[in-house]
Write a protein that holds these residues in place. Structure first.
Motif: not given
Ligand SMILES: Cc1cc2nc3c(=O)[nH]c(=O)nc-3n(C[C@H](O)[C@H](O)[C@H](O)COP(=O)(O)OP(=O)(O)OC[C@H]3O[C@@H](n4cnc5c(N)ncnc54)[C@H](O)[C@@H]3O)c2cc1C
Ligand code: SF4
Lengths: 404, 64
Positions: A385, A393, A401-402, A388
């Motif tokens: 995360w 993102t 989103s990952l 990201a």
């Protein structure tokens, strides 16, 4: 930059995490000139996070908070001016005046004077505590014995950690917070509900949605606090943990731009050859496209490093664009977060379940994923995360989103 | 260079893994694991950065 004066002396004001990191970086990058480190406190640099954790519970002696061994500090070849605050700055004359009246010139300066607790009018009353420095922690620890009653004003990270530490010592703790959950504006409703349960499961009497309006005293000592609805909470001690204010009073007449901190550009520069780092610095973080000031331990070290590098090498200055990170330990549970949670538009549990004490919340601000908070998740999950967020993102459904 | 980690001090921030991924890792609880306590010369700058940036002052470097 061509007519830049030679760097003979660099002065760092503030001898804690950010100031130390700046000093170490300057030496590691080959600066051999005079390096003055000015610190208001008499101690060699020590660490604050343990003050509300291991020092308060008594599991660590105070000495364990030292950030470096004395020999590591010696190796930096510093002119240490400890126990004396910087009192004034003249960027035109390039001098810092110290509280003892002496003056030191500089070719470049790093401001790392941190923050101090925000106070209420009755904070000077015996029995009322704040917690920022080592003596604050030792004074509070001495009072926290089984059966005593502690009222904590403010359920932010600091207040919550102190409440948790006090519970391990069998102190009766009441935690008062005006918001509907602890850290409501920061972490959102799901994580807030989890923190509420965590406190209550550990025997904290958590009063939400109400404010402390004043204290009650007897013989000059605080004996309780009064809530907005008139309730009286008796207390042997009161801790006020309602946030902090940057230590910029000494810069008042310096001409530096002060606006809830020392205002800096994206290089952590506040003026020519003047930089700021750590809790005191408000800088433009290009990753999020906004000015921010963060009071996190890792940022202090990272920004001290970045400011030192940009100071030494302005010709290849790099913007300071970190993904902020913090952790907090409460009732044996570690909370970790990356990014900017404050001011988010949406918060969603995307992994795990708060009911099991293992979960991850993702935060959206505008169109982008801007933050992630985790409890009980393995480090690799969290690092994904972080990546990201660093990649800016876009938020579709947060799970995609990952970038796996 | 010799690398030592004081695991009881580690706060599981993962900053060392970001700075020097060949030398540091974290266990499932996030606590630091030293993968190579005599790392190659080419990693030394990264390892020094990791030690400097660790928010718990949990990484110690010695010459030998
Ligand atoms: C009890 C407690 C627990 C915390 N826990 C966590 C945590 O779990 N996780 C986390 O991420 N962060 C935590 N933090 C925040 C973290 O400690 C700070 O972000 C960090 O200390 C900032 O470092 P700094 O060097 O910028 O400022 P500071 O640590 O505030 O240091 C500034 C130094 O400058 C000195 N100074 C002030 N004015 C002057 C002056 N005029 N002249 C000279 N010197 C001056 C001060 O005495 C101080 O030593 C905690 C903070 C506290 C107080
Ligand atoms: S940087 Fe320090 S605190 Fe963070 S995981 Fe590594 S050793 Fe632990």
């Amino acid at each position: 930059m061509t007519d830049r004066r030679p760097l003979r002396r660099i002065v760092i004001a503030g001898a804690s995490a950010a100031g130390l990191s700046a000093a170490e970086t300057l030496r590691r990058e080959g600066f051999e000139g005079a390096l003055t480190l000015i610190g208001r406190e008499p101690h060699l640099p020590y660490d604050r996070p343990p003050l509300s954790k291991q020092v308060l519970t008594g599991t660590w002696p105070a000495e364990r908070t030292a950030l470096r061994r004395p020999e590591d500090i010696d190796a930096l070849d510093l002119e240490l001016r400890l126990g004396t605050a910087a009192a004034a700055l003249s960027p035109a004359a390039r001098t810092v005046t110290l509280a003892d009246g002496t003056e030191t010139g500089y070719d470049a300066l790093i401001v790392a004077t941190g923050v101090r607790p925000r106070r209420l009018p009755w904070c000077g009353t015996p029995g009322v505590h704040v917690l920022r420095d080592l003596p604050d922690a030792l004074a509070l620890r001495q009072r926290l014995t089984a059966g005593r009653r502690l009222v904590v004003v403010g359920a932010g990270f600091l207040g919550s950690e102190v409440a948790a530490a006090a519970r391990t010592l069998d102190v009766a703790v009441t935690l008062v917070e005006p918001a509907p959950t602890p850290l409501a504006h920061l972490v959102g409703p799901d994580a807030g509900a989890f923190l509420t349960r965590l406190h209550r499961d550990n025997g904290v009497d958590l009063r939400l949605g109400t404010e402390v309006t004043g204290i009650v005293t007897a013989g000059g000592r605080a004996t309780g606090v009064r809530l907005a609805d008139g309730t009286l909470l008796p207390a042997d001690d009161v801790l006020v943990a309602i946030g902090s204010e940057p230590n910029t009073a000494w810069l008042r007449d310096s001409g530096l731009r002060l606006f809830d901190g020392v205002l800096c550009d994206e290089y952590s520069a506040a003026a020519p050859d003047v930089y700021a780092a750590g809790d005191v610095a408000r800088w433009h973080n290009p990753l999020f496209g906004t000015d921010m000031r963060v009071e996190h331990r890792t940022n202090a070290a990272e920004q001290g490093m970045a400011a030192a590098r940009n100071l030494l090498h302005p010709e290849r200055a790099a913007p300071f664009a970190p993904v902020p990170y913090f952790w907090s330990d409460q009732h044996g549970t570690r909370i970790q977060a990356y990014g900017c949670l404050r001011g988010h538009d949406e918060a969603q549990v995307v992994e795990g379940d708060p009911a099991d004490g293992r979960f991850l919340v993702a935060y959206r601000t505008g169109p982008a994923l801007t933050g992630a908070l985790a409890v009980g998740m393995p480090p690799k999950a969290l690092r994904r995360w972080r990546a990201a967020i660093a990649a800016r993102t876009q938020w579709r459904s947060p799970a995609d989103s990952l970038v796996a | 260079m010799r690398v030592e980690a004081d695991q009881p001090k580690c706060v599981a921030s993962g900053q060392c893994v970001l700075a020097a991924p060949d030398v540091f890792d974290q266990d499932d609880d996030g606590i630091v694991v030293v993968l190579d306590d005599h790392p190659e010369e080419s990693t030394h700058d990264d390892v020094r950065e990791a030690a400097a940036i660790c928010p718990a002052a949990a990484i110690r470097l010695a010459d030998k």
